[in-house]
Write an enzyme that holds these catalytic residues in place. Structure first.
Site, PDB file in Angstrom:
ATOM      1  N   ARG A 153      11.710  37.599 -36.971  1.00 31.38           N
ATOM      2  CA  ARG A 153      12.381  37.901 -38.247  1.00 31.38           C
ATOM      3  C   ARG A 153      13.885  37.634 -38.150  1.00 31.38           C
ATOM      4  O   ARG A 153      14.564  37.594 -39.183  1.00 31.38           O
ATOM      5  CB  ARG A 153      12.142  39.360 -38.630  1.00 31.38           C
ATOM      6  CG  ARG A 153      10.691  39.724 -38.843  1.00 31.38           C
ATOM      7  CD  ARG A 153      10.464  41.228 -38.835  1.00 31.38           C
ATOM      8  NE  ARG A 153      11.093  41.885 -39.973  1.00 31.38           N
ATOM      9  CZ  ARG A 153      11.230  43.207 -40.076  1.00 31.38           C
ATOM     10  NH1 ARG A 153      10.818  44.001 -39.084  1.00 31.38           N
ATOM     11  NH2 ARG A 153      11.793  43.731 -41.145  1.00 31.38           N
ATOM     12  N   HIS A 180      19.144  45.593 -40.266  1.00 29.11           N
ATOM     13  CA  HIS A 180      19.092  47.051 -40.358  1.00 29.11           C
ATOM     14  C   HIS A 180      20.356  47.573 -39.675  1.00 29.11           C
ATOM     15  O   HIS A 180      20.460  47.508 -38.451  1.00 29.11           O
ATOM     16  CB  HIS A 180      17.850  47.597 -39.671  1.00 29.11           C
ATOM     17  CG  HIS A 180      16.555  46.989 -40.158  1.00 29.11           C
ATOM     18  ND1 HIS A 180      16.062  45.774 -39.686  1.00 29.11           N
ATOM     19  CD2 HIS A 180      15.652  47.426 -41.088  1.00 29.11           C
ATOM     20  CE1 HIS A 180      14.905  45.513 -40.295  1.00 29.11           C
ATOM     21  NE2 HIS A 180      14.636  46.497 -41.150  1.00 29.11           N
ATOM     22  N   HIS A 209       8.915  51.897 -36.016  1.00 33.47           N
ATOM     23  CA  HIS A 209       7.728  52.312 -36.758  1.00 33.47           C
ATOM     24  C   HIS A 209       6.882  53.280 -35.923  1.00 33.47           C
ATOM     25  O   HIS A 209       6.194  54.144 -36.478  1.00 33.47           O
ATOM     26  CB  HIS A 209       6.869  51.106 -37.133  1.00 33.47           C
ATOM     27  CG  HIS A 209       7.496  50.201 -38.144  1.00 33.47           C
ATOM     28  ND1 HIS A 209       8.367  49.193 -37.803  1.00 33.47           N
ATOM     29  CD2 HIS A 209       7.376  50.153 -39.495  1.00 33.47           C
ATOM     30  CE1 HIS A 209       8.759  48.565 -38.899  1.00 33.47           C
ATOM     31  NE2 HIS A 209       8.167  49.129 -39.938  1.00 33.47           N
ATOM     32  N   ASP A 265      15.918  53.383 -44.261  1.00 31.81           N
ATOM     33  CA  ASP A 265      14.638  52.738 -44.004  1.00 31.81           C
ATOM     34  C   ASP A 265      13.549  53.757 -44.365  1.00 31.81           C
ATOM     35  O   ASP A 265      13.842  54.900 -44.751  1.00 31.81           O
ATOM     36  CB  ASP A 265      14.552  52.284 -42.549  1.00 31.81           C
ATOM     37  CG  ASP A 265      13.612  51.102 -42.354  1.00 31.81           C
ATOM     38  OD1 ASP A 265      12.761  50.855 -43.237  1.00 31.81           O
ATOM     39  OD2 ASP A 265      13.713  50.419 -41.317  1.00 31.81           O
TER      40      ASP A 265
END
Length: 335
Positions: free
Chosen positions: A133, A164, A176, A247
């Site tokens: 990414r 981020h 996550h 987030d």
């Protein structure tokens, strides 16, 4: 304020009820909400019709493995592929980044959605969640791409979210599923991870999404819980005046901080404008958390609906097919 997730491809009665709450600033869409291009257009319209105020609709449509809308949309290459081209031909790589941004943003806007949370400007240094990414491991290369991507999204009429902050790419852990800790001092972060954010802000980025990473030599809390990161560094030293998103609060890195209620309060108290509650099962608790708090809806007005754009208009735009063709020739991607 909250951006919430909904469960499926149509709205339930409970979800319509959530939209009546002044604390709900918008909705984040995911692959679970997607059945077809026409269905997303219908769902976007239904969401706006159900809400008694302007509603921000968002999605993660980065390309590669993070692309929530797929059938009927361009199969966008991950940013790492564009970054690899920079070594051989910087000018061509930056032009492709601009076109990637324009194409992504145009398709999302044509679907009735206001913004994609993009671009990722984290450094590509082996993080499990970031991976391909990221454009590059070089801060100055990522900074150049950040500026090109801001310009491309703005050319399509879409606001830009840098993510981020202050940088997720230099830790191994995926927030996550794990807590991530980056022990480097602020001086190192300023000379490396913050460089692309500074470039994107200078180019006119409209929003920043915080990282669920702890930088203990700067502040003891995760960045999204830290007034030092948000108010002192991001808004103070770096001069950012746009919207600050958390987030998703359903991620493991923040799940243990006072439950949903404590997590929502911690983000808002630190200076986040909007908290992401992407899992529908957490929405009721999040709404309870913000009951009685003042909602600053004016903060999001600039992110909502920059002019009308539908699929007929986009398909008639000569840039659309030509950019698709160039990306296909370079990366083998298509609709």
């Amino acid at each position: 304020m909250l951006l919430i997730g909904v469960a499926g491809t149509t709205l339930s009665a409970q979800e319509v009820d959530w939209l009546q709450d002044d604390a709900v600033a918008g909705v984040v869409l995911f692959k679970r909400n997607f059945a077809s291009r026409a269905q997303i257009v219908e769902l976007s319209a239904a969401l706006r019709e159900a809400a008694p105020r302007p509603l921000l609709l968002a999605v993660d449509q980065e390309g590669g493995r993070v692309q929530r809308f797929y059938e009927g949309y361009s199969a966008l290459p991950p940013l790492q592929g564009i970054g690899a081209l920079y070594v051989r031909d910087p000018e061509a790589a930056l032009e492709l980044a601009f076109e990637h941004a324009w194409l992504m943003a145009s398709e999302v806007r044509a679907s009735g959605v206001d913004l994609s949370f993009a671009p990722v400007v984290d450094l590509g240094r082996g993080n499990r969640a970031i991976g391909d990414r990221a454009f590059s491991d070089d801060p100055h290369v990522v900074a150049a791409f950040a500026q090109a991507y801001v310009q491309g999204m703005h050319a399509a009429g879409m606001p830009v979210t840098l993510k981020h902050f202050p940088g997720h790419g230099s830790v191994l852990e995926d927030t996550h599923v794990d807590l991530a800790v980056d022990v480097r001092p602020l001086e190192t972060l300023e000379s490396e991870d913050l460089v692309p954010f500074a470039a994107g802000i200078a180019a006119g980025a409209d929003a920043v999404m915080m990282a669920h990473v702890v930088y203990p030599n700067v502040a003891p809390e995760t960045a999204g819980f830290s007034a030092h990161w948000i108010e002192v560094i991001l808004r103070g030293r770096m001069g950012f005046r746009g919207v600050v998103f958390s987030d998703d609060i359903g991620m493991a890195a923040v799940r243990g901080v006072g439950g949903v209620v404590g997590c929502v309060h911690a983000h808002l108290d630190a200076g986040c404008d909007v908290v992401l509650v992407c899992h529908p099962e957490l929405v009721n608790d999040a709404l309870s958390a913000v009951a009685g708090r003042r909602s600053n809806t004016a903060a999001l007005i600039g992110l909502i609906g920059r002019g009308a754009l539908g699929w007929d208009g986009l398909l008639a735009d000569v840039r659309y097919g030509s950019i698709q063709s160039r990306l296909f020739e370079r990366f083998g991607t298509s609709t």
